[in-house]
Design an enzyme around this catalytic site. Structure first.
Site, mmCIF file in Angstrom:
data_model
loop_
_atom_site.group_PDB
_atom_site.id
_atom_site.type_symbol
_atom_site.label_atom_id
_atom_site.label_comp_id
_atom_site.label_asym_id
_atom_site.label_seq_id
_atom_site.Cartn_x
_atom_site.Cartn_y
_atom_site.Cartn_z
ATOM 1 N N ARG A 74 -19.957 3.907 -5.328
ATOM 2 C CA ARG A 74 -19.508 3.633 -3.998
ATOM 3 C C ARG A 74 -21.153 3.239 -3.205
ATOM 4 O O ARG A 74 -22.457 4.072 -2.681
ATOM 5 C CB ARG A 74 -19.093 4.684 -3.894
ATOM 6 C CG ARG A 74 -18.089 5.402 -4.423
ATOM 7 C CD ARG A 74 -17.024 6.772 -3.723
ATOM 8 N NE ARG A 74 -16.038 6.913 -4.392
ATOM 9 C CZ ARG A 74 -15.073 6.567 -4.685
ATOM 10 N NH1 ARG A 74 -14.673 5.492 -4.152
ATOM 11 N NH2 ARG A 74 -13.996 7.757 -5.505
ATOM 12 N N GLY A 104 -10.085 -0.226 -6.007
ATOM 13 C CA GLY A 104 -8.895 0.366 -5.023
ATOM 14 C C GLY A 104 -8.912 -0.177 -3.581
ATOM 15 O O GLY A 104 -10.107 -1.118 -3.301
ATOM 16 N N ASP A 152 -4.653 6.030 -7.752
ATOM 17 C CA ASP A 152 -4.653 6.732 -6.654
ATOM 18 C C ASP A 152 -3.032 6.056 -6.223
ATOM 19 O O ASP A 152 -1.488 6.236 -6.068
ATOM 20 C CB ASP A 152 -4.999 6.633 -5.527
ATOM 21 C CG ASP A 152 -6.503 7.419 -5.561
ATOM 22 O OD1 ASP A 152 -6.452 8.293 -6.282
ATOM 23 O OD2 ASP A 152 -7.414 7.197 -4.502
ATOM 24 N N GLY A 195 -5.604 11.858 -5.108
ATOM 25 C CA GLY A 195 -5.026 10.467 -4.595
ATOM 26 C C GLY A 195 -5.593 10.470 -3.378
ATOM 27 O O GLY A 195 -4.738 9.512 -3.297
HETATM 28 O O1 F6P Z 1 -9.641 7.400 -5.412
HETATM 29 C C1 F6P Z 1 -9.965 7.940 -6.613
HETATM 30 C C2 F6P Z 1 -10.417 9.014 -6.367
HETATM 31 O O2 F6P Z 1 -10.375 10.012 -7.709
HETATM 32 C C3 F6P Z 1 -9.085 9.825 -5.267
HETATM 33 O O3 F6P Z 1 -8.183 10.451 -5.950
HETATM 34 C C4 F6P Z 1 -10.511 11.401 -5.444
HETATM 35 O O4 F6P Z 1 -10.197 11.589 -3.713
HETATM 36 C C5 F6P Z 1 -11.550 10.252 -4.774
HETATM 37 O O5 F6P Z 1 -11.014 9.612 -5.904
HETATM 38 C C6 F6P Z 1 -12.599 10.945 -6.023
HETATM 39 O O6 F6P Z 1 -14.057 10.204 -5.480
HETATM 40 P P1 F6P Z 1 -15.228 11.148 -6.074
HETATM 41 O O7 F6P Z 1 -15.631 10.718 -7.790
HETATM 42 O O8 F6P Z 1 -16.062 10.018 -5.539
HETATM 43 O O9 F6P Z 1 -15.786 12.329 -6.142
#
Ligand code: F6P
Length: 364
Positions: A74, A104, A152, A195
């Site tokens: 990210r 996404g 999601d 999600g």
């Molecule tokens: O977008 C995918 C997802 O798994 C979501 O369902 C969730 O809210 C988020 O990413 C979790 O993100 P991270 O892995 O950065 O904690």
């Protein structure tokens, strides 16, 4: 000779590797050079060893591996213009004239922004003396193609996203396991699923596992006192002879006032009002990892093939297509439109226009 860069971005999703494999192999078969951009947009900004030419054999065995072998992140730098300027320079210096992004909503929003800024970024690189006018000339038109990789299933203009079905399977297996222990102890379980702001995983898991109740962001409980309605419903199921209670809560679940509905709160209500021995299970990242289901291998392969096709056939009218799936057909949609509609869903929810949110999510 076309040079295609491929990156995976945002939260990983099962099937991403299969799409990279398809892009690399079809790209090579069509006479292109294909470059893997490692660690998502971060690799695009960093350049150097993060951008590597991939050969046919480099993706051997990719099809069944979960996560993303070329990495993801990210990336905050790409959200800022200097980061995108650096990314543009790295593409040009590596001779890459087409970019395929598998990610996404957030990742494709970034791709769309990059595309819209492209000519401005080129002009800036020249004015700063980082690229010469001759150097940028072959890159005037950058083709960007989006593949929707997300568990999601929250992107508008496509029925299904890469990884969502695998994740749903994973959730179902977990709920089934929980169900057997719940039944033994006559317990209630409140299960939180991922999600983000989309209730697809929760809703589908609820239907597939025969849950008693599901909470999703798109359709908050209509009653002001939803706690009483919930207890009445769950109690009626117990009176019918059910030995267990399963409530599935999407992580983005909200009430009519947009206040989050949290699993611990539901647990407290069920324990205090119904006297149910209640546990909370947050499934977490187990939902996102692991080998892709057959459907996701298939989906990402046919969409990867189509993404390469889109590199060759994108037109000025559709410069940046998003490869989707509608009514069992692979589709091309303008990336910009899909991103706009996805944002419109979030806006409709914020404005409490839940009916519109549902319509926008599934316009067909
Ligand atoms: O977008 C995918 C997802 O798994 C979501 O369902 C969730 O809210 C988020 O990413 C979790 O993100 P991270 O892995 O950065 O904690």
């Amino acid at each position: 000779r076309k040079k295609i860069g491929v990156l995976t971005s945002g939260g990983d999703s099962p099937g991403m590797n299969a799409s990279v494999r398809a892009i690399v192999r079809v790209g090579i078969a069509r006479g292109c050079d294909v470059y893997g951009i490692y660690e998502g947009y971060r690799g695009l900004v960093e350049g150097k060893e993060k951008i590597k030419k991939l050969k046919w054999d480099d993706v051997r065995g990719f099809i069944h591996i979960g996560g993303t072998v070329i990495g993801t992140a990210r990336c905050m730098e790409f959200k800022e213009r200097p980061g995108r300027l650096q990314a543009a320079e790295n593409l040009i210096k590596n001779g890459i004239d087409a970019l395929i992004v598998c990610g996404g909503d957030g990742s494709l929003t970034g791709a769309d922004l990059f595309r819209s800024e492209w000519s401005g970024l080129l002009a800036e690189l020249v004015s700063l003396g980082r690229c010469s006018a001759e150097e940028i000339e072959p890159y005037r038109a950058l083709t960007i193609v989006g593949l929707v990789g997300s568990i999601d299933n929250d992107m508008s203009s496509t029925d299904i996203t890469i990884g969502a079905v695998t994740s749903l399977h994973r959730i179902c297996e977990s709920v089934d396991s929980i169900s057997s222990t719940a039944m033994s102890h006559q317990r209630a379980f409140v299960i939180e699923v991922m999600g983000r702001h989309c209730g697809w995983l929760a809703l589908m898991a609820g239907i597939s596992c025969g849950a008693d109740l599901v909470f999703i962001p798109e359709r908050p409980p209509v009653e002001e006192d939803w706690e009483t309605s919930m207890c009445d419903l769950l109690q009626s199921h117990r009176l019918l002879g059910k030995r267990k209670t399963i409530v599935i809560v999407a992580e983005g679940a909200i009430d009519q006032h947009l206040k989050p509905i949290k699993p611990d709160y539901i647990k407290d209500v069920l324990s205090s009002r119904l006297g149910l021995d209640t546990r909370v299970t947050t499934l977490g990242h187990v939902q996102r990892g692991g080998a892709p289901a057959a459907f996701d291998r298939y989906l990402s392969t046919i969409q990867g093939v189509e993404a390469v096709e889109a590199v060759f056939r994108s037109t000025p009218e559709l410069p940046s297509p998003m490869i989707g799936m509608c009514q069992n057909q692979v589709t091309w949609q303008p990336l910009v439109k899909a991103v706009e509609m996805t944002h419109a869903v979030a806006k409709a929810i914020k404005e409490k226009d839940f009916k519109r949110a549902m319509e926008l999510r599934d316009p067909e």
